[in-house]
Design a protein around this motif. Sequence first.
Motif, PDB file in Angstrom:
ATOM      1  N   PHE A  10     -19.224 -63.903  14.521  1.00 20.58           N
ATOM      2  CA  PHE A  10     -19.319 -63.204  13.242  1.00 20.58           C
ATOM      3  C   PHE A  10     -19.767 -64.164  12.140  1.00 20.58           C
ATOM      4  N   GLN A  14     -23.309 -63.070  10.300  1.00 19.10           N
ATOM      5  CA  GLN A  14     -22.654 -62.089   9.435  1.00 19.10           C
ATOM      6  C   GLN A  14     -23.544 -60.910   9.089  1.00 19.10           C
ATOM      7  N   TYR A  17     -23.820 -58.337  11.896  1.00 19.01           N
ATOM      8  CA  TYR A  17     -22.614 -57.556  12.157  1.00 19.01           C
ATOM      9  C   TYR A  17     -22.231 -56.674  10.980  1.00 19.01           C
ATOM     10  N   LEU A  18     -22.553 -57.093   9.759  1.00 22.79           N
ATOM     11  CA  LEU A  18     -22.325 -56.218   8.617  1.00 22.79           C
ATOM     12  C   LEU A  18     -23.248 -55.007   8.680  1.00 22.79           C
ATOM     13  N   ALA A  21     -21.817 -52.685  11.249  1.00 20.44           N
ATOM     14  CA  ALA A  21     -20.620 -51.990  10.756  1.00 20.44           C
ATOM     15  C   ALA A  21     -20.969 -50.730   9.970  1.00 20.44           C
ATOM     16  N   SER A  27     -15.114 -55.101  15.592  1.00 26.12           N
ATOM     17  CA  SER A  27     -13.846 -55.808  15.747  1.00 26.12           C
ATOM     18  C   SER A  27     -14.119 -57.299  15.859  1.00 26.12           C
ATOM     19  N   ALA A  37      -9.526 -58.679  12.836  1.00 26.54           N
ATOM     20  CA  ALA A  37      -9.963 -57.810  11.740  1.00 26.54           C
ATOM     21  C   ALA A  37     -10.955 -56.788  12.285  1.00 26.54           C
ATOM     22  N   VAL A  39     -14.282 -54.577  10.706  1.00 24.32           N
ATOM     23  CA  VAL A  39     -15.192 -54.335   9.591  1.00 24.32           C
ATOM     24  C   VAL A  39     -15.780 -52.939   9.765  1.00 24.32           C
ATOM     25  N   SER A  41     -17.883 -49.520   7.497  1.00 19.99           N
ATOM     26  CA  SER A  41     -18.731 -49.210   6.344  1.00 19.99           C
ATOM     27  C   SER A  41     -17.862 -48.724   5.180  1.00 19.99           C
TER      28      SER A  41
END
Length: 70
Positions: A10, A14, A17-18, A21, A27, A37, A39, A41
């Motif tokens: 992640f 980033q 993966y964002l 999401a 996950s 954690a 993530v 939307s």
Amino acid sequence: MSTEVTTSEFRNEQSRYLDAAQREPVSILSRGARRRAVVVSPDFFDAQLKLLRIGKISALLRLPVERAAK
């Protein structure tokens, strides 16, 4: 369905993966298997908060008035 990535994956990707999401929960795993954690939307998060609030309100409506005031 959910995407699972390690914390280092992640950290290194980033943006990827964002973006993911926005379509499904991501996950973030710590030490291989423990979920640290998730993530999601903003739309998903807001919808879940709204459902929680509706659930709390409907639960309060089912309580006798004295208990709902506490």
